[in-house]
Motif scaffolding. Structure first.
Motif, PDB file in Angstrom:
ATOM      1  N   ASP A 165     -13.205   7.134  -0.846  1.00  0.00           N
ATOM      2  CA  ASP A 165     -13.730   8.050  -1.989  1.00  0.00           C
ATOM      3  C   ASP A 165     -13.201   7.402  -3.374  1.00  0.00           C
ATOM      4  N   SER A 166     -14.086   7.881  -4.417  1.00  0.00           N
ATOM      5  CA  SER A 166     -13.667   7.294  -5.657  1.00  0.00           C
ATOM      6  C   SER A 166     -12.028   7.283  -5.801  1.00  0.00           C
ATOM      7  N   LEU A 167     -11.368   8.269  -5.533  1.00  0.00           N
ATOM      8  CA  LEU A 167      -9.994   8.292  -5.914  1.00  0.00           C
ATOM      9  C   LEU A 167      -9.296   7.176  -5.010  1.00  0.00           C
ATOM     10  N   GLY A 168      -9.817   6.706  -3.847  1.00  0.00           N
ATOM     11  CA  GLY A 168      -9.215   5.278  -3.240  1.00  0.00           C
ATOM     12  C   GLY A 168      -9.723   4.433  -3.971  1.00  0.00           C
ATOM     13  N   LEU A 169     -10.677   4.440  -4.542  1.00  0.00           N
ATOM     14  CA  LEU A 169     -11.257   2.987  -5.245  1.00  0.00           C
ATOM     15  C   LEU A 169     -10.221   2.899  -6.250  1.00  0.00           C
ATOM     16  N   ALA A 170     -10.066   4.139  -7.005  1.00  0.00           N
ATOM     17  CA  ALA A 170      -9.141   4.186  -8.204  1.00  0.00           C
ATOM     18  C   ALA A 170      -7.683   3.403  -7.760  1.00  0.00           C
ATOM     19  N   ALA A 171      -7.416   3.929  -6.459  1.00  0.00           N
ATOM     20  CA  ALA A 171      -6.034   3.284  -5.986  1.00  0.00           C
ATOM     21  C   ALA A 171      -5.749   1.795  -5.827  1.00  0.00           C
ATOM     22  N   THR A 172      -6.976   1.329  -5.973  1.00  0.00           N
ATOM     23  CA  THR A 172      -6.912  -0.109  -5.709  1.00  0.00           C
ATOM     24  C   THR A 172      -6.853  -0.825  -6.961  1.00  0.00           C
ATOM     25  N   ARG A 173      -7.365  -0.130  -8.075  1.00  0.00           N
ATOM     26  CA  ARG A 173      -7.039  -0.766  -9.713  1.00  0.00           C
ATOM     27  C   ARG A 173      -7.730  -1.983  -9.797  1.00  0.00           C
ATOM     28  N   ALA A 198      -6.962  -1.594   1.191  1.00  0.00           N
ATOM     29  CA  ALA A 198      -6.420  -1.925  -0.121  1.00  0.00           C
ATOM     30  C   ALA A 198      -5.862  -0.545  -0.917  1.00  0.00           C
ATOM     31  N   SER A 199      -6.981   0.632  -0.492  1.00  0.00           N
ATOM     32  CA  SER A 199      -6.355   1.874  -1.259  1.00  0.00           C
ATOM     33  C   SER A 199      -5.110   2.754  -0.565  1.00  0.00           C
ATOM     34  N   ILE A 200      -4.897   2.326   0.458  1.00  0.00           N
ATOM     35  CA  ILE A 200      -3.778   3.043   1.301  1.00  0.00           C
ATOM     36  C   ILE A 200      -2.421   2.828   0.481  1.00  0.00           C
ATOM     37  N   THR A 201      -1.898   3.916  -0.234  1.00  0.00           N
ATOM     38  CA  THR A 201      -0.703   3.865  -0.913  1.00  0.00           C
ATOM     39  C   THR A 201       0.708   4.493  -0.316  1.00  0.00           C
ATOM     40  N   VAL A 202       1.542   3.538   0.019  1.00  0.00           N
ATOM     41  CA  VAL A 202       2.804   3.831   0.319  1.00  0.00           C
ATOM     42  C   VAL A 202       3.948   4.570  -0.623  1.00  0.00           C
ATOM     43  N   LEU A 203       4.340   5.720  -0.237  1.00  0.00           N
ATOM     44  CA  LEU A 203       4.849   6.662  -1.474  1.00  0.00           C
ATOM     45  C   LEU A 203       6.392   6.478  -1.163  1.00  0.00           C
ATOM     46  N   SER A 204       6.717   6.655  -0.002  1.00  0.00           N
ATOM     47  CA  SER A 204       8.378   6.413   0.593  1.00  0.00           C
ATOM     48  C   SER A 204       8.367   5.715   1.581  1.00  0.00           C
ATOM     49  N   ASN A 205       9.510   5.034   1.788  1.00  0.00           N
ATOM     50  CA  ASN A 205       9.825   4.244   3.061  1.00  0.00           C
ATOM     51  C   ASN A 205      11.322   3.884   3.164  1.00  0.00           C
ATOM     52  N   ARG A 206      11.908   4.757   4.027  1.00  0.00           N
ATOM     53  CA  ARG A 206      13.537   4.676   4.153  1.00  0.00           C
ATOM     54  C   ARG A 206      13.739   4.271   5.573  1.00  0.00           C
ATOM     55  N   ALA A 207      14.913   3.764   5.564  1.00  0.00           N
ATOM     56  CA  ALA A 207      15.607   3.568   6.862  1.00  0.00           C
ATOM     57  C   ALA A 207      15.862   4.727   7.857  1.00  0.00           C
ATOM     58  N   ALA A 208      15.657   4.600   8.983  1.00  0.00           N
ATOM     59  CA  ALA A 208      15.925   5.680  10.116  1.00  0.00           C
ATOM     60  C   ALA A 208      17.323   5.648  10.515  1.00  0.00           C
ATOM     61  N   VAL A 229      -1.951  -1.414   7.820  1.00  0.00           N
ATOM     62  CA  VAL A 229      -1.137  -1.585   6.545  1.00  0.00           C
ATOM     63  C   VAL A 229       0.416  -1.280   7.111  1.00  0.00           C
ATOM     64  N   LEU A 230       0.342  -0.063   8.235  1.00  0.00           N
ATOM     65  CA  LEU A 230       1.600   0.435   8.466  1.00  0.00           C
ATOM     66  C   LEU A 230       2.352  -0.612   9.325  1.00  0.00           C
ATOM     67  N   SER A 231       1.671  -1.401  10.120  1.00  0.00           N
ATOM     68  CA  SER A 231       2.053  -2.552  11.014  1.00  0.00           C
ATOM     69  C   SER A 231       2.255  -3.922  10.398  1.00  0.00           C
ATOM     70  N   GLY A 232       1.898  -3.894   9.006  1.00  0.00           N
ATOM     71  CA  GLY A 232       2.006  -5.163   8.242  1.00  0.00           C
ATOM     72  C   GLY A 232       1.076  -6.293   8.473  1.00  0.00           C
ATOM     73  N   VAL A 233      -0.275  -5.693   9.119  1.00  0.00           N
ATOM     74  CA  VAL A 233      -1.342  -6.676   9.449  1.00  0.00           C
ATOM     75  C   VAL A 233      -2.048  -7.035   8.009  1.00  0.00           C
ATOM     76  N   ALA A 234      -1.917  -5.880   7.205  1.00  0.00           N
ATOM     77  CA  ALA A 234      -2.583  -5.940   5.968  1.00  0.00           C
ATOM     78  C   ALA A 234      -1.690  -5.286   4.965  1.00  0.00           C
ATOM     79  N   PRO A 235      -1.605  -6.076   3.586  1.00  0.00           N
ATOM     80  CA  PRO A 235      -0.320  -5.579   2.749  1.00  0.00           C
ATOM     81  C   PRO A 235      -0.621  -4.284   2.143  1.00  0.00           C
ATOM     82  N   ALA A 236       0.412  -3.587   1.879  1.00  0.00           N
ATOM     83  CA  ALA A 236       0.337  -2.210   1.094  1.00  0.00           C
ATOM     84  C   ALA A 236       0.003  -2.545  -0.342  1.00  0.00           C
ATOM     85  N   GLN A 237      -1.009  -2.196  -0.962  1.00  0.00           N
ATOM     86  CA  GLN A 237      -1.418  -2.501  -2.169  1.00  0.00           C
ATOM     87  C   GLN A 237      -1.810  -1.292  -3.304  1.00  0.00           C
ATOM     88  N   GLY A 238      -1.860  -0.174  -2.483  1.00  0.00           N
ATOM     89  CA  GLY A 238      -2.560   0.982  -3.260  1.00  0.00           C
ATOM     90  C   GLY A 238      -1.540   1.678  -4.260  1.00  0.00           C
TER      91      GLY A 238
END
Length: 615
Positions: free
Chosen positions: A151-159, A435-445, A569-578
């Motif tokens: 959706d348009s919010l996702g297009l906006a997340a690509t900048r 490209a729109s998927i946005t990683v907000l947090s990512n910490r060690a387990a 994106v989660l597995s690193g096949v595509a970069p996190a860009q959003g």
């Protein structure tokens, strides 16, 4: 391709000879200037034919591209009644068809029906957005056979303005292949009230970003500087900005009728529209809401002469089509429930009086209405002049001529299936999703005890526990297991929270609290206590993510993405860009204390606009 050859490739019906028509109908002479052709046609039109131009409403197609009979579910008349009896020529296609070819065949049959009328004025088909993952019959449709994008919010997340313009260009090709020539979008409202249900189809909270991306969207649909037979006319909405809703409630409903400006930012909400005007947008839709406490009349924007004439027509010099939002004149029923006209501030007026006020305000078309007989009564009674009809009729006819509908009203139904949802277009939509998927947090387990590395990206082949993802899709990334205890990593997909309302239609508009229910928060915490856990949230509104971030090892936002795009994106096949297109508030108290017209106004947001981690 001529009308006759195109239609005969799609259907077996007989099409009138175009050259014979041209000699009897001088407005069909394409060598003449459009303004002259408009006047030639207008001079031949009866009052009833002029009145039919003023109404644009929902229409359905029959099975496999046949013309539709009356639809009792939606309370719609048959296609024939619309075109032949009511003399209407503008329609918003409702529903999702199984194939593009079916839409194209229906479109051609509808055009044949229009060609059989006295003047043969072609119909113009419009649509709400239909390239994403959402379906709200008051706002958008599922993609169906079309390529699927965020959706348009996702297009906006690509900048990425170039990506947005490319989306518009692809959507233009897919729309025109089936005969859709008007986009009832883009929506460039600023999402300044976090609770507002219509944020998903906006470009977010920032006026500059919304203007830049909205203009790119318009250029893509309207074929850049080459507006004409290959273009789709865009209708920017919701002028003069629908975001500042009191308590975030939506003005589809009486409890959401007020727009308020405690921060005195009315002018800020005009900025994206100014960019749309610079981009050459052809049509404008005002919103339902009524401004409270401003210099403008406290009536809904569709009735508001100080806004439509004073601001839009005079200040901005806009001479394109103004079409009201749907259902300002008559009460109706939706899904069997009574639904009053959105006549906010003028509820006391009769339908006839509302119609007069809309015309006096400066609008050209009544969205979601199909009552030309009422308009004819007003002309017969002398309450609306024929000259006033002619003013808007010229704009409406001019657009049909500019789109080339009089030269080539039909489409190639066989070609439609090859163009719409082509492998290339789908691949580009998939790329945009990633490209729109946005990683907000990512910490060690830390509980794993073996590494301090963040949980993302995860390694392919791990044991996966998933919720909200089909097992066969997840199986391409690892071994799917039945319980968190068996897994190396868990991936949970959630919908941003919303409050249940009284009717089905209301619940299409996600509104109310942004806090997750206690049961959802507890479930995430339980899974995360057992295994490193990633939570992906469909952020159609900026949810209160604090409790989820506290327990989950990674939190991700999306605005329409397939499970495969997410897992890439989660597995690193595509970069996190959003990057976030709005702030994520820290609490409902902060939301409730914020000013609805002011962007970035919630105190101490959890994540700021533009936030997004790389992997």
């Amino acid at each position: 391709m001529t009308e006759a050859s195109t239609a005969l490739s799609a259907d077996t019906t007989t099409i009138p000879d175009a050259s014979a028509e041209a000699s009897a109908r001088p407005w069909l002479d394409a060598s003449l200037p459009i303004e002259e052709r408009v006047e030639l046609l207008l001079a031949e039109m009866t009052l009833a034919e002029k009145a039919g131009l003023f109404f644009q409403t929902m229409i359905t197609m029959g099975e496999d591209g046949e013309l539709a009979e009356a639809d009792p579910t939606f309370g719609l008349p048959s296609n024939r009644e619309y075109v032949v009896d009511k003399r209407m020529t503008h329609f918003n296609l409702l529903g999702v068809a199984p194939t593009a070819g079916a839409i194209a065949r229906w479109h051609n049959r509808l055009q044949e029906l229009a060609a059989s009328t006295r003047l043969g004025i072609p119909v113009t088909i419009s649509t709400d957005p239909r390239h994403s993952f959402t379906e709200n019959p008051g706002a958008a449709m599922l993609a169906g056979p079309f390529s699927q994008w965020p959706d348009s919010l996702g297009l906006a997340a690509t900048r990425d303005a170039a990506l947005v313009e490319r989306f518009g260009d692809i959507a233009r090709q897919e729309y025109t292949a089936v005969g859709i020539r008007v986009a009832l979008h883009p929506q460039v409202d600023l999402a300044t009230e976090p609770r507002w249900s219509r944020a998903l189809q906006t470009f977010g909270e920032d006026a500059e970003v919304s203007g830049e991306l909205g203009a790119a969207y318009i250029r893509g649909f309207q074929n850049g500087e080459s507006f004409g037979p290959g273009a789709v006319s865009t209708m920017v909405k919701h002028f003069p900005g629908g975001g500042p809703q009191k308590d975030g409630e939506d003005p589809h409903f009486a409890y959401g009728r007020e727009q308020v400006y405690p921060g005195d930012r009315f002018e800020l909400h005009l900025k994206p529209f100014e960019a749309a005007f610079d981009a050459g947008v052809r049509q404008v839709m005002p919103y339902y809401g009524m401004p409270v406490g401003t210099e403008y009349e406290e009536v809904g924007f569709g009735f508001n002469k100080s806004v439509l004439t004073g601001l839009l027509r005079e200040r901005y010099g806009f001479d394109g089509i103004v079409c009201t939002d749907w259902g300002l004149v008559n009460d109706a029923a939706i899904f069997g429930q009574p639904f009053p006209a959105r006549a906010w501030g003028v509820e006391h007026l009769t339908p006839a009086e509302r119609m007069i006020k809309i015309l006096d305000a400066g609008a050209d078309q009544f969205g979601g209405e199909a009552c030309p007989e009422l308009l004819l009564e007003l002309v017969a009674d002398g309450r609306v002049s024929e000259d006033r009809l002619d003013t808007s009729a010229r704009r409406l006819l001019r657009e049909k001529f500019a789109l080339g509908l009089f030269e080539d009203r039909y489409v190639d139904a066989e070609a439609a299936d090859a163009i719409v949802g082509s492998a290339q277009f789908r691949a580009e939509g998939d790329t945009a999703q990633r490209a729109s998927i946005t990683v907000l947090s990512n910490r060690a387990a830390a509980a794993a005890g073996e590494t301090d590395a963040p949980v993302l990206p995860f390694a392919r082949g791990v044991k996966l526990y998933v919720e909200g993802i089909a097992s066969d899709v997840a199986a391409a990334y690892g071994e799917v297991v039945a319980t968190p205890a068996e897994a190396d990593i868990a991936v949970l997909r959630l919908q941003a929270p919303f409050e249940e309302r009284a009717t089905m239609f209301e619940n299409f508009f996600h509104a109310g609290s942004l806090e997750f229910p206690d049961a959802v928060v507890a479930h995430v915490a339980e899974v995360a206590a057992s295994v490193p856990t990633v939570v992906d949230v469909f952020l159609d509104r900026p949810a209160i993510l604090g409790p989820i971030v506290e327990s989950a090892h990674a939190v991700v936002g999306n605005w329409g993405a397939s499970a495969a795009a997410l897992l890439d994106v989660l597995s690193g096949v595509a970069p996190a860009q959003g990057r976030l297109p709005f702030d994520i508030p820290s609490s409902m108290a902060a939301v409730e204390a914020s000013r609805p017209d002011v962007p970035f106004d919630t105190a101490d947001p959890l994540f700021r606009f533009g936030h997004g981690l790389s992997l």
